[in-house]
Scaffold this motif. Structure first.
Motif, PDB file in Angstrom:
ATOM      1  N   LEU A 112       0.490   3.867   4.375  1.00 28.81           N
ATOM      2  CA  LEU A 112       0.840   4.258   3.013  1.00 28.81           C
ATOM      3  C   LEU A 112       2.325   4.013   2.742  1.00 28.81           C
ATOM      4  O   LEU A 112       3.159   4.908   2.859  1.00 28.81           O
ATOM      5  CB  LEU A 112       0.492   5.734   2.786  1.00 28.81           C
ATOM      6  N   ARG A 113       2.632   2.796   2.349  1.00 29.00           N
ATOM      7  CA  ARG A 113       4.025   2.482   2.006  1.00 29.00           C
ATOM      8  C   ARG A 113       4.388   3.196   0.707  1.00 29.00           C
ATOM      9  O   ARG A 113       3.680   3.071  -0.301  1.00 29.00           O
ATOM     10  CB  ARG A 113       4.212   0.976   1.841  1.00 29.00           C
ATOM     11  N   PRO A 114       5.479   3.961   0.689  1.00 32.59           N
ATOM     12  CA  PRO A 114       5.833   4.730  -0.509  1.00 32.59           C
ATOM     13  C   PRO A 114       5.942   3.856  -1.752  1.00 32.59           C
ATOM     14  O   PRO A 114       6.610   2.825  -1.750  1.00 32.59           O
ATOM     15  CB  PRO A 114       7.194   5.346  -0.145  1.00 32.59           C
ATOM     16  N   GLY A 115       5.246   4.274  -2.817  1.00 31.22           N
ATOM     17  CA  GLY A 115       5.295   3.576  -4.084  1.00 31.22           C
ATOM     18  C   GLY A 115       4.342   2.425  -4.227  1.00 31.22           C
ATOM     19  O   GLY A 115       4.259   1.798  -5.290  1.00 31.22           O
ATOM     20  N   ALA A 116       3.586   2.103  -3.171  1.00 28.48           N
ATOM     21  CA  ALA A 116       2.664   0.969  -3.214  1.00 28.48           C
ATOM     22  C   ALA A 116       1.359   1.353  -3.908  1.00 28.48           C
ATOM     23  O   ALA A 116       1.095   2.533  -4.176  1.00 28.48           O
ATOM     24  CB  ALA A 116       2.388   0.465  -1.801  1.00 28.48           C
ATOM     25  N   GLU A 117       0.535   0.343  -4.161  1.00 26.92           N
ATOM     26  CA  GLU A 117      -0.815   0.539  -4.681  1.00 26.92           C
ATOM     27  C   GLU A 117      -1.764   0.608  -3.498  1.00 26.92           C
ATOM     28  O   GLU A 117      -1.794  -0.289  -2.642  1.00 26.92           O
ATOM     29  CB  GLU A 117      -1.185  -0.630  -5.599  1.00 26.92           C
ATOM     30  N   TYR A 118      -2.550   1.680  -3.399  1.00 27.99           N
ATOM     31  CA  TYR A 118      -3.470   1.863  -2.280  1.00 27.99           C
ATOM     32  C   TYR A 118      -4.892   1.552  -2.735  1.00 27.99           C
ATOM     33  O   TYR A 118      -5.432   2.234  -3.612  1.00 27.99           O
ATOM     34  CB  TYR A 118      -3.391   3.294  -1.740  1.00 27.99           C
TER      35      TYR A 118
END
Length: 603
Positions: free
Chosen positions: A257-263
């Motif tokens: 879970l990279r901060p600010g990414a779209e999951y």
């Protein structure tokens, strides 16, 4: 045979030269053969054939390891065929095997310049598997390619690291990481390096554009389709699952879970029940990637995950024993009648035997959930010595409510380690006289440059029921930590972790090239031979200000086994054979005058 030589000749003719890369032209996807891509000694760019319906967009594939880029993106993988059919120009970039995030990121940045110039395009989209996703963010942020990267699709990328990499930084356990074939890049993939260096440095950087990242994190370590690769990856899942939650066998879901990414996927999403290998295959991931390529404003229809390990507190209900240490036994907690040994072993066909205190073989050990590199053995007898024809590390898991936790308190670039041991009310009396021990090893500089150092024993101070170690007196760098707690006769617990000391911005904001070389400092203390049998000679370099040497011997948990004093002589060489004869076989640390420490093996 004629076809084989023809293909090899074609491959040889297709190689072009550049300063940092070999450049290779691939055939069409349906003509691709393994003979076109063999073991590589240099970073390589493989150019796919430009499709007849070329849409003007280039997709760059990067695994992050030189010899996995081809095997996992080109063979038994539909990505090349699918991108070709859809009109995308595919390019496969192999960086290095052991350079880590910063070295691979710089190489990837250089490849982006080469590729955009070759195809006369402003930018590329990147499909990156595993550590390739970290190289992509380094290329974008640290090496200034944010305007040349349109999107990054990160497939199983451990942005917050993986616990298996933590394990690999213990010198006596680094073979465990090699089970996945990814040993050399582990230094910058540890949970503590990613948490303490990578994330704070990149996430706060002005070049960071988190909305360009689309994350596909899988949760199905138990559900791989690639049986040849599955065994080693599934091995890791058995350890990761209780420690870091849902995972694909290498990357815990929350680590992706990279901060600010779209999951794209939720945790335990039924659509993502595949493992670390399968998430890299086009037949599993292309349909999701394609939809985002065609609609960059697309968002997933589920609530974004907020769980990240930024403030992760490591917890343990287990202790660790190692095959080479005869002094390591499987021991039950006091008042316990049952425990489980979850064993990682180097030999996939390993056999295990248990022996009691009288060295009589125990026939009641029964293996369960046996896999190629992992074995579970429940046991109910106490003080069992486990022997095998393979190196192994056994995680002895107890389920009686006694837990050890490790928390990092960050204070001015020098973290304080806080350790707590707690229990349910039933077993609180077992915590009396608890002792905390630690072994640290400085494994690299903050920039990831590897170092070779001997382990050191550290002490924890008790205050208000917790135990603390302040790192302010340590040199800047990255340290691995083997943490152990024990109340003699009551319980034992272990945690493998680490920490970073120093100013990360000062260490990384430099024009100096990151050199992937070992330090060459000559050791000031040696034991000859290092594997001690009936003879051991301790040699010291440098002057001694005292008339005698105080020697402490510790096991690898930091427990003091014995101590003795010897007078100083002129040649600074000391025969200590007699002092070591009573030691059981295994790994030990020898400390001189509470300062210099060296590791040795007793046969």
């Amino acid at each position: 045979m004629k076809l084989k030589f023809t293909l090899i000749a074609l491959f040889s003719c297709a190689i072009l030269c550049s300063q940092d890369f070999l450049e290779v032209q691939l055939p069409k996807p349906d003509k691709l053969s393994p003979f076109f891509v063999g073991p590589l000694l240099k970073s390589t760019i493989h150019y796919g054939v430009t499709p007849p319906n070329y849409n003007g967009e280039v997709i760059l594939f990067n695994h992050g390891y030189i010899d996995l880029n081809q095997t996992q993106f080109l063979f038994n993988n539909s990505f090349y065929q699918k991108t070709y059919d859809e009109g995308y120009q595919a390019v496969f970039v192999a960086t290095t095997r052991g350079g880590g995030i910063w070295v691979n990121g710089e190489l990837l940045a250089k490849s982006i310049d080469i590729i955009t110039e070759k195809y006369n395009v402003a930018d590329v989209s990147i499909i990156a598997h595993s550590n390739g996703g970290k190289a992509a963010e380094a290329a974008m942020i640290q090496y200034g390619k944010k305007d040349k990267i349109q999107q990054v699709f990160a497939l199983g990328t451990p942005y917050w690291g993986t616990y298996l990499a933590d394990i690999s930084q213990m010198p006596w356990l680094n073979w465990a990481w090699r089970l996945t074939g990814l040993n050399e890049g582990a230094r910058t993939s540890t949970t503590y390096y990613c948490r303490d260096v990578v994330r704070p440095y990149l996430d706060k950087n002005s070049n960071n554009e988190p909305d360009k990242f689309v994350v596909l994190g899988a949760s199905g370590y138990f559900n791989g389709s690639n049986l040849l690769a599955r065994a080693a990856f599934t091995t890791t899942g058995g350890i990761l699952l209780p420690v870091q939650g849902a995972n694909d066998g290498v990357a815990p879901y929350r680590s992706t879970l990279r901060p600010g990414a779209e999951y794209v996927f939720r945790k335990n999403d039924y659509r993502a029940f595949f493992d670390h290998i399968d998430v890299s295959l086009g037949q599993f991931s292309w349909s999701y990637i394609k939809s985002y390529l065609q609609n960059r404003s697309q968002k997933s229809n589920h609530t974004l995950e907020t769980e990240t390990p930024a403030n992760f507190i490591a917890e343990s209900n287990y202790y660790i024993i190692y095959s080479e240490n005869e002094y390591d036994h499987m021991v039950l907690d006091k008042n316990s009648t049952f425990a489980v040994a979850e064993i990682l072993h180097e030999n996939p066909t390993a056999e295990f035997l248990g022996f009691d205190q009288d060295q009589k073989q125990i026939n009641t050990l029964k293996r369960q959930n046996e896999q190629d590199y992992k074995t579970m053995i429940p046991f109910s007898k106490n003080n069992i010595q486990l022997k095998s024809d393979s190196r192994f590390a056994a995680f002895i898991k107890q389920n009686n409510g006694i837990t050890m936790s490790l928390e990092h308190l960050i204070r001015n670039s020098y973290p304080t380690l806080k350790v707590d041991v707690f229990s349910n009310k039933k077993n609180e009396e077992l915590l009396v006289n608890t002792k905390i021990r630690g072994i640290i090893i400085k494994t690299s500089k903050i920039d990831g440059t590897p170092l070779k150092n001997d382990p050191e024993v550290i002490s924890f101070d008790k205050k208000n029921g917790s135990f603390y170690f302040d790192t302010k007196n340590l040199d800047a760098g990255v340290y691995s930590l083997f943490l152990n707690s024990e109340s003699k006769g009551n319980f034992k617990r272990s945690i493998i972790s680490g920490f970073v000391v120093g100013d990360i911005n000062k260490a990384l904001d430099t024009d100096e090239e990151v050199a992937d070389i070992f330090n060459k400092n000559e050791k000031s203390m040696t034991i000859t031979p290092n594997s001690v049998g009936n003879y051991a000679l301790l040699s010291l370099k440098g002057s001694n200000t005292s008339d005698e040497l105080s020697i402490n011997i510790y096991d690898i948990t930091g427990k003091k086994i014995t101590d003795f004093v010897i007078p100083v002589n002129q040649n600074s060489q000391y025969n200590i054979s007699e002092k070591l004869q009573s030691l059981s076989g295994g790994i030990y640390l020898l400390q001189v005058n509470n300062n210099k420490t060296i590791k040795f093996v007793k046969e």
